[in-house]
Design a protein around this motif. Structure first.
Motif, short mmCIF file in Angstrom:
data_model
loop_
_atom_site.label_atom_id
_atom_site.label_comp_id
_atom_site.label_asym_id
_atom_site.label_seq_id
_atom_site.Cartn_x
_atom_site.Cartn_y
_atom_site.Cartn_z
N ALA A 11 6.36 17.69 -8.84
CA ALA A 11 6.96 16.53 -8.18
C ALA A 11 5.82 15.20 -8.87
O ALA A 11 4.73 15.35 -8.72
N ASP A 12 6.49 13.87 -9.23
CA ASP A 12 5.80 12.82 -9.72
C ASP A 12 5.58 12.02 -8.68
O ASP A 12 6.44 11.31 -8.11
N VAL A 13 4.54 12.07 -7.83
CA VAL A 13 4.15 11.43 -6.66
C VAL A 13 3.32 10.32 -6.79
O VAL A 13 2.13 10.29 -7.42
N TYR A 14 3.69 9.00 -6.28
CA TYR A 14 2.85 7.90 -6.35
C TYR A 14 2.00 7.79 -5.21
O TYR A 14 2.33 8.01 -3.87
N VAL A 15 0.62 7.62 -5.23
CA VAL A 15 -0.20 7.84 -4.13
C VAL A 15 -1.41 6.83 -4.08
O VAL A 15 -1.61 5.94 -5.15
N ARG A 16 -1.97 6.69 -2.94
CA ARG A 16 -3.18 5.93 -2.85
C ARG A 16 -4.33 6.91 -2.78
O ARG A 16 -4.58 7.95 -2.13
N ARG A 17 -5.28 6.61 -3.76
CA ARG A 17 -6.49 7.42 -3.79
C ARG A 17 -7.35 7.04 -2.60
O ARG A 17 -7.94 6.08 -2.37
N GLY A 18 -8.01 8.17 -1.95
CA GLY A 18 -8.71 7.97 -0.59
C GLY A 18 -10.24 8.53 -0.87
O GLY A 18 -11.09 8.94 -0.17
N ASP A 19 -10.78 8.49 -2.42
CA ASP A 19 -12.02 8.62 -2.97
C ASP A 19 -12.66 7.32 -3.48
O ASP A 19 -12.26 6.16 -3.15
N GLU A 20 -13.87 7.67 -3.88
CA GLU A 20 -14.69 6.41 -4.29
C GLU A 20 -13.97 5.72 -5.42
O GLU A 20 -14.41 4.59 -5.76
N VAL A 21 -12.97 6.34 -6.23
CA VAL A 21 -12.47 5.49 -7.41
C VAL A 21 -11.27 4.61 -6.72
O VAL A 21 -11.53 3.52 -7.12
N ALA A 37 -2.72 6.11 -8.06
CA ALA A 37 -2.51 7.02 -8.89
C ALA A 37 -1.13 7.87 -8.92
O ALA A 37 -0.45 7.84 -7.97
N ILE A 38 -1.15 8.52 -9.94
CA ILE A 38 -0.16 9.39 -10.16
C ILE A 38 -0.44 10.89 -9.99
O ILE A 38 -1.45 11.53 -10.72
N ALA A 39 0.21 11.62 -8.98
CA ALA A 39 -0.27 13.04 -8.63
C ALA A 39 0.86 13.86 -8.85
O ALA A 39 1.77 13.84 -8.54
N VAL A 40 0.44 14.85 -9.87
CA VAL A 40 1.71 15.54 -10.51
C VAL A 40 1.71 17.06 -9.72
O VAL A 40 0.61 17.78 -9.78
N VAL A 41 2.49 17.24 -8.86
CA VAL A 41 2.22 18.11 -7.79
C VAL A 41 3.26 19.58 -8.03
O VAL A 41 4.28 19.08 -8.02
N ASP A 42 2.65 20.62 -8.11
CA ASP A 42 3.47 21.80 -7.95
C ASP A 42 4.06 22.01 -6.80
O ASP A 42 3.46 22.24 -5.59
N THR A 43 5.38 22.08 -6.86
CA THR A 43 6.26 22.17 -5.53
C THR A 43 6.32 23.59 -4.95
O THR A 43 6.75 23.64 -3.84
N ASP A 44 6.13 24.54 -5.78
CA ASP A 44 6.00 25.95 -5.28
C ASP A 44 4.71 26.29 -4.44
O ASP A 44 4.04 27.09 -5.04
N GLN A 45 4.26 25.66 -3.52
CA GLN A 45 3.31 25.79 -2.71
C GLN A 45 3.40 25.57 -1.51
O GLN A 45 4.38 24.74 -1.02
N ALA A 46 2.71 25.95 -0.40
CA ALA A 46 3.11 26.09 0.95
C ALA A 46 2.92 24.52 1.56
O ALA A 46 3.63 24.28 2.70
N GLY A 47 2.20 23.91 0.87
CA GLY A 47 1.90 22.43 1.04
C GLY A 47 3.09 21.56 0.90
O GLY A 47 2.89 20.33 1.30
N VAL A 48 4.03 21.82 0.22
CA VAL A 48 5.17 21.15 -0.19
C VAL A 48 6.56 21.53 0.45
O VAL A 48 6.96 22.64 0.50
N SER A 49 7.02 20.34 1.09
CA SER A 49 8.35 20.88 1.72
C SER A 49 9.48 19.73 1.53
O SER A 49 9.21 18.73 1.35
N THR A 91 0.92 -1.13 0.22
CA THR A 91 0.02 0.03 0.13
C THR A 91 1.00 1.07 -0.11
O THR A 91 2.07 1.20 -0.06
N GLN A 92 0.21 2.34 0.20
CA GLN A 92 0.96 3.70 0.50
C GLN A 92 0.20 4.51 1.53
O GLN A 92 -0.98 4.36 1.75
N GLY A 93 1.25 5.18 2.28
CA GLY A 93 0.64 6.11 3.18
C GLY A 93 0.37 7.66 2.80
O GLY A 93 -0.31 8.29 3.40
N THR A 94 0.71 7.88 1.65
CA THR A 94 0.58 9.08 0.93
C THR A 94 -0.80 8.88 0.16
O THR A 94 -0.86 8.19 -0.74
N VAL A 95 -1.85 9.78 0.64
CA VAL A 95 -3.21 9.65 0.23
C VAL A 95 -3.65 11.03 -0.41
O VAL A 95 -3.48 12.42 -0.05
#
Length: 425
Positions: free
Chosen positions: A167-177, A181-193, A136-140
């Motif tokens: 960031a090319d992030v491998y994630v577990r989907r926590g929704d009905e799907v 998945a792959i989440a492509v994340v903009d690293t220039d935001q407060a939620g990314v360190s 599994t993955q802990g990143t959701v």
């Protein structure tokens, strides 16, 4: 004269000439950065602005339209200049390859091509450490309620992300799907360190540390189904490591030749008054040169297989799967051989020198440390078994795999039962 496996295609010669000044600048400070354990921030920026990250982008979209074989030769050149930088861009070129695969099949990747041409790159954020289960993955990823998604979790071995816009992030989907998945994340935001806390004894300039996502926002268009990932991805990840190893070998060869040529001190029982004329020393240097030649040749052979795999994008699922299998097996076989060649070469170079060759300011130990670190990413002993199983039993290779703990009973254990993604640190 030196042994040279370089391709002689006009396109590659043009690319090598274009990037030669950039690589010369990078190489000039590589030893100092290694000794100071300093991240190559300026050097990555130089590569971005030179268009290195866009060499696979089609010419009609502003890139160089390079083949994977040409890119592999450039990776080897880059790793010879600074071993860290070829691996830094590993995740970027994997993500770019995925966009190329989908563009060949259905188009529509102009936005990403434009970003790559403008110098933006993607980093890798797939692996997790600690108690994370292998299955599994802990990143959701969860819906944010505003048409976007929010991402929470921690990744390690996030090679390249500290330098990247995405960031090319491998994630577990926590929704009905559900699923992955792959989440492509903009690293220039407060939620990314991103933290440079990699503590390995080699590849210290890759910034392969920890990335933390806390309520990071992801656009719906940037959530990509994992099952649609390009089919030869694990072979491509391994090809980058092979190229990095080959480049490290070439750098080690350059150093040992330079030091042997300049060495005046010898031994009373040596074979010649000058070290550079000693038959045993010359034989050792010749063995190192031959190992580096073979490592580069094998690596480029694997690159040809991946070009064939990429060419199957529009040829149907069966042909794409067949070519991907060839690429996976060739990359696995190459890993077993190239690892041995380069580890031996980076150790044997000290046979051609005296104890002074171990001086810390010479930094010759970095070649072995870096090669050993690169070679430790994907265990070659497991790849040897994969190749042997394919030869004897016709067993297909595992195309996606992960690392972590498992709670499966020994009686149920099967390496092929893990339907998740490759660790790509």
């Amino acid at each position: 004269m030196t042994l040279d496996r370089t391709r002689r295609s006009p396109g590659l010669e043009e690319l090598r000439a274009r990037f030669a000044p950039v690589l010369a600048t990078i190489a000039a400070g590589a030893l100092e950065r290694e000794l100071d354990r300093r991240l190559p921030v300026d050097e990555v920026e130089l590569l971005k602005q030179s268009g290195f990250g866009a060499v696979r982008v089609p010419r009609e979209h502003g890139g160089a339209g390079a083949s994977l074989a040409d890119l592999t030769q450039l990776w080897i050149d880059l790793a010879a200049a600074d071993n860290n930088l070829a691996q830094v861009l590993r995740g970027h070129f994997a993500f770019a390859e995925d966009r190329l695969w989908h563009h060949a099949r259905q188009g529509g990747q102009e936005l990403w091509f434009d970003r790559f041409v403008r110098g933006q790159v993607a980093g890798n954020a797939w692996s997790e450490v600690g108690a994370t289960a292998i299955d599994t993955q802990g990143t959701v990823l969860r819906p944010a309620g505003d048409g976007q998604f929010r991402l929470d979790g921690t990744k390690y071995y996030t090679t390249g992300t500290i330098f990247a816009e995405w960031a090319d992030v491998y994630v577990r989907r926590g929704d009905e799907v559900g699923g992955f998945a792959i989440a492509v994340v903009d690293t220039d935001q407060a939620g990314v360190s991103v933290h440079d806390d990699w503590n390995g004894f080699g590849q210290v300039g890759t910034g392969s540390g920890t990335a933390v996502f806390v309520d990071a926002r992801v656009a719906a268009a940037d959530v990509l189904p994992f099952e649609e990932r390009f089919p030869y991805q694990t072979a491509l990840y391994q090809l980058n490591l092979l190229a990095t190893l080959a480049g490290i070998g070439r750098a080690a060869l350059t150093d040992v030749v330079r030091h042997v040529r300049g060495r005046e001190r010898t031994y009373s029982h040596a074979n010649a008054p000058r070290v550079r004329d000693d038959a045993q020393v010359l034989a050792r240097v010749g063995e190192i040169a031959s190992a580096v030649y073979a490592a580069e040749a094998v690596t480029l052979r694997v690159a040809d297989a991946l070009d064939e795999a990429h060419g199957a994008a529009t040829l149907g699922a069966a042909e794409a799967a067949a070519r991907a299998e060839v690429a996976e097996l060739e990359s696995s076989a190459a890993q077993v051989v190239v690892t041995d060649l380069v580890l031996r070469a980076t150790s044997d170079l000290f046979d051609a020198l005296g104890a002074s060759g171990t001086a810390q300011d010479k930094g010759l130990d970095r070649h072995w440390r870096n090669a050993r670190t690169v070679a430790s990413h994907n265990p070659r002993i497991l790849k040897a078994r994969v190749v042997g199983d394919a030869e004897v039993n016709g067993t297909p290779p595992p195309y996606a795999w992960a690392i972590g703990r498992t709670e499966r009973d020994r009686a149920d254990w099967s390496p092929r039962a893990v339907p998740v993604a490759e660790v790509v640190g």
